[in-house]
Write a protein that holds these residues in place. Structure first.
Motif, PDB file in Angstrom:
ATOM      1  N   ARG A  85       1.729   8.274   7.944  1.00 10.98           N
ATOM      2  CA  ARG A  85       0.500   8.590   8.883  1.00 10.98           C
ATOM      3  C   ARG A  85      -0.716   8.876   8.594  1.00 10.98           C
ATOM      4  NH1 ARG A  85       3.062  13.214  10.081  1.00 10.98           N
ATOM      5  NH2 ARG A  85       4.910  12.346  10.910  1.00 10.98           N
ATOM      6  N   SER A  86      -0.851   9.550   7.170  1.00 14.52           N
ATOM      7  CA  SER A  86      -2.157   9.631   6.757  1.00 14.52           C
ATOM      8  C   SER A  86      -2.795   8.420   6.324  1.00 14.52           C
ATOM      9  CB  SER A  86      -2.032  10.479   5.372  1.00 14.52           C
ATOM     10  OG  SER A  86      -1.649  11.791   5.719  1.00 14.52           O
ATOM     11  N   ILE A  87      -2.135   7.225   5.873  1.00 15.78           N
ATOM     12  CA  ILE A  87      -2.862   5.962   5.540  1.00 15.78           C
ATOM     13  C   ILE A  87      -3.356   5.205   6.806  1.00 15.78           C
ATOM     14  CG2 ILE A  87      -2.411   3.817   4.702  1.00 15.78           C
ATOM     15  CD1 ILE A  87      -0.391   5.240   2.507  1.00 15.78           C
ATOM     16  N   ASN A  88      -2.439   5.306   7.882  1.00 15.62           N
ATOM     17  CA  ASN A  88      -2.646   4.779   9.005  1.00 15.62           C
ATOM     18  C   ASN A  88      -3.912   5.435   9.814  1.00 15.62           C
ATOM     19  OD1 ASN A  88      -0.862   2.569   8.936  1.00 15.62           O
ATOM     20  ND2 ASN A  88       0.671   3.867  10.042  1.00 15.62           N
ATOM     21  N   LYS A  89      -3.829   6.837   9.805  1.00 13.02           N
ATOM     22  CA  LYS A  89      -5.199   7.519  10.354  1.00 13.02           C
ATOM     23  C   LYS A  89      -6.367   7.546   9.594  1.00 13.02           C
ATOM     24  CE  LYS A  89      -6.908  11.550  12.725  1.00 13.02           C
ATOM     25  NZ  LYS A  89      -7.963  10.879  13.140  1.00 13.02           N
ATOM     26  N   TYR A  90      -6.102   7.349   8.445  1.00 16.29           N
ATOM     27  CA  TYR A  90      -7.651   6.968   7.543  1.00 16.29           C
ATOM     28  C   TYR A  90      -7.879   5.622   7.840  1.00 16.29           C
ATOM     29  CZ  TYR A  90     -10.829   6.201   3.969  1.00 16.29           C
ATOM     30  OH  TYR A  90     -12.017   6.093   3.040  1.00 16.29           O
ATOM     31  N   ALA A  91      -7.373   4.622   7.799  1.00 11.04           N
ATOM     32  CA  ALA A  91      -7.485   3.231   8.089  1.00 11.04           C
ATOM     33  C   ALA A  91      -8.189   3.360   9.600  1.00 11.04           C
ATOM     34  CB  ALA A  91      -6.598   2.399   7.692  1.00 11.04           C
ATOM     35  N   SER A  92      -7.493   3.809  10.454  1.00 15.75           N
ATOM     36  CA  SER A  92      -7.680   3.504  11.746  1.00 15.75           C
ATOM     37  C   SER A  92      -9.228   4.342  12.184  1.00 15.75           C
ATOM     38  CB  SER A  92      -6.882   4.218  12.696  1.00 15.75           C
ATOM     39  OG  SER A  92      -7.259   4.392  14.267  1.00 15.75           O
ATOM     40  N   ASP A  93      -9.713   5.457  11.389  1.00 14.74           N
ATOM     41  CA  ASP A  93     -10.825   6.005  11.613  1.00 14.74           C
ATOM     42  C   ASP A  93     -11.995   5.327  10.888  1.00 14.74           C
ATOM     43  OD1 ASP A  93      -9.496   8.395  12.696  1.00 14.74           O
ATOM     44  OD2 ASP A  93      -9.677   9.509  10.824  1.00 14.74           O
ATOM     45  N   ILE A  94     -11.818   4.837   9.896  1.00 16.63           N
ATOM     46  CA  ILE A  94     -12.772   3.817   9.180  1.00 16.63           C
ATOM     47  C   ILE A  94     -12.971   2.582  10.043  1.00 16.63           C
ATOM     48  CG2 ILE A  94     -12.995   2.411   7.276  1.00 16.63           C
ATOM     49  CD1 ILE A  94     -13.299   5.448   6.473  1.00 16.63           C
ATOM     50  N   TYR A  95     -12.012   1.958  10.580  1.00 18.61           N
ATOM     51  CA  TYR A  95     -11.999   0.792  11.557  1.00 18.61           C
ATOM     52  C   TYR A  95     -12.891   1.136  12.833  1.00 18.61           C
ATOM     53  CZ  TYR A  95     -11.283  -3.554  13.771  1.00 18.61           C
ATOM     54  OH  TYR A  95     -11.463  -4.692  14.491  1.00 18.61           O
ATOM     55  N   VAL A  96     -12.449   2.284  13.237  1.00 19.24           N
ATOM     56  CA  VAL A  96     -13.204   2.559  14.592  1.00 19.24           C
ATOM     57  C   VAL A  96     -14.651   3.043  14.243  1.00 19.24           C
ATOM     58  CG1 VAL A  96     -13.549   4.564  16.238  1.00 19.24           C
ATOM     59  CG2 VAL A  96     -11.172   3.347  15.775  1.00 19.24           C
ATOM     60  N   SER A  97     -14.951   3.550  13.178  1.00 21.12           N
ATOM     61  CA  SER A  97     -16.236   3.885  12.705  1.00 21.12           C
ATOM     62  C   SER A  97     -17.295   2.433  12.554  1.00 21.12           C
ATOM     63  CB  SER A  97     -16.339   4.731  11.361  1.00 21.12           C
ATOM     64  OG  SER A  97     -17.679   4.981  11.146  1.00 21.12           O
ATOM     65  N   PHE A  98     -16.380   1.665  11.794  1.00 22.97           N
ATOM     66  CA  PHE A  98     -17.186   0.354  11.574  1.00 22.97           C
ATOM     67  C   PHE A  98     -17.414  -0.337  12.736  1.00 22.97           C
ATOM     68  CE2 PHE A  98     -16.319  -4.318  11.148  1.00 22.97           C
ATOM     69  CZ  PHE A  98     -17.280  -4.571  10.073  1.00 22.97           C
TER      70      PHE A  98
ATOM     71  N   GLN B 162       6.908   9.537   5.763  1.00 20.23           N
ATOM     72  CA  GLN B 162       6.297   9.545   7.063  1.00 20.23           C
ATOM     73  C   GLN B 162       4.798  10.243   6.956  1.00 20.23           C
ATOM     74  OE1 GLN B 162       8.112   7.312   8.121  1.00 20.23           O
ATOM     75  NE2 GLN B 162       7.800   8.220  10.235  1.00 20.23           N
ATOM     76  N   GLU B 163       4.562  11.391   6.324  1.00 17.39           N
ATOM     77  CA  GLU B 163       3.382  12.173   6.160  1.00 17.39           C
ATOM     78  C   GLU B 163       2.385  10.999   5.398  1.00 17.39           C
ATOM     79  OE1 GLU B 163       3.349  15.911   4.431  1.00 17.39           O
ATOM     80  OE2 GLU B 163       5.260  16.123   5.187  1.00 17.39           O
ATOM     81  N   ILE B 164       2.759  10.293   4.310  1.00 18.39           N
ATOM     82  CA  ILE B 164       2.058   9.474   3.604  1.00 18.39           C
ATOM     83  C   ILE B 164       1.572   8.279   4.582  1.00 18.39           C
ATOM     84  CG2 ILE B 164       1.904   7.371   1.918  1.00 18.39           C
ATOM     85  CD1 ILE B 164       3.832   9.352   0.211  1.00 18.39           C
TER      86      ILE B 164
ATOM     87  N   LEU C  54       0.904  -1.133  -0.031  1.00 17.57           N
ATOM     88  CA  LEU C  54      -0.031   0.024   0.220  1.00 17.57           C
ATOM     89  C   LEU C  54       0.921   1.324  -0.064  1.00 17.57           C
ATOM     90  CD1 LEU C  54      -2.879   1.442   0.195  1.00 17.57           C
ATOM     91  CD2 LEU C  54      -2.717   1.049   2.598  1.00 17.57           C
ATOM     92  N   GLU C  55       1.916   1.169   0.852  1.00 13.08           N
ATOM     93  CA  GLU C  55       2.867   2.352   0.632  1.00 13.08           C
ATOM     94  C   GLU C  55       3.377   2.464  -0.346  1.00 13.08           C
ATOM     95  OE1 GLU C  55       7.150   3.547   2.611  1.00 13.08           O
ATOM     96  OE2 GLU C  55       6.092   1.594   3.469  1.00 13.08           O
ATOM     97  N   ALA C  56       4.006   1.775  -1.187  1.00  9.91           N
ATOM     98  CA  ALA C  56       4.493   1.513  -2.456  1.00  9.91           C
ATOM     99  C   ALA C  56       3.415   2.113  -3.523  1.00  9.91           C
ATOM    100  CB  ALA C  56       5.161   0.222  -3.089  1.00  9.91           C
ATOM    101  N   LYS C  57       2.394   1.666  -3.478  1.00 10.25           N
ATOM    102  CA  LYS C  57       1.163   2.168  -4.465  1.00 10.25           C
ATOM    103  C   LYS C  57       0.819   3.694  -3.966  1.00 10.25           C
ATOM    104  CE  LYS C  57      -0.880  -2.028  -5.767  1.00 10.25           C
ATOM    105  NZ  LYS C  57      -1.851  -2.784  -6.151  1.00 10.25           N
ATOM    106  N   ALA C  58       0.838   4.167  -2.864  1.00 17.02           N
ATOM    107  CA  ALA C  58       0.648   5.368  -2.572  1.00 17.02           C
ATOM    108  C   ALA C  58       1.584   6.437  -2.835  1.00 17.02           C
ATOM    109  CB  ALA C  58       0.456   5.708  -1.024  1.00 17.02           C
TER     110      ALA C  58
END
Length: 139
Positions: free
Chosen positions: A25-38, A21-23, A3-7
């Motif tokens: 961090r953003s990927i992890n934050k987004y995935a975490s937010d979606i999972y918590v919402s789920f 690092q920003e990439i 995923l990192e390589a594709k991003a």
């Protein structure tokens, strides 16, 4: 890592400057937010006073909890099975109908797009019926 390589590749193609690092961090934050919402959605359904999850059979509970995914799961399952049958990739089939590339998912994506672009309103019924006939012939 994939995923990192594709991003990173996508960001480079779009001409953006980036920090690795920003990439990440953003990927992890987004995935975490979606999972918590789920998780919250599932929890609220389980503890809802509207439907008593404790008395539903497992199958009905699964439908109740995951109903938003059911149509996509069923359609994806139908298309995967149809794709494998057409390419003669299933165990009981003797040999591939045509030379098959190593990239299963890329070929599947092309096939899925063809099905998705088919404007026949009865396409899902047609595919389901064809797959059920194939199953009946196997039994």
């Amino acid at each position: 890592m994939e995923l990192e390589a594709k991003a990173i590749l996508l960001i480079q193609q779009l001409g953006f400057t980036y920090s690795r690092q920003e990439i990440l961090r953003s990927i992890n934050k987004y995935a975490s937010d979606i999972y918590v919402s789920f998780q919250h959605k599932i929890e609220s359904k389980l503890l809802s006073t509207k439907t008593d999850a404790g008395v539903l059979c497992i199958q009905d509970l699964g439908r109740y909890l995951f109903k938003i995914f059911i149509p996509e799961v069923e359609q994806s399952t139908l298309v995967l099975r149809a794709f494998c049958h057409e390419k003669k990739l299933l165990q009981k089939q003797k040999r591939p109908a045509e030379p098959f590339s190593v990239d299963f998912w890329s070929d599947f994506k092309v096939y899925r797009t063809q099905v998705k672009d088919d404007e026949d309103p009865l396409k899902w019924d047609r595919i389901r019926a064809r797959e059920e006939r194939r199953i009946d012939r196997q039994i």
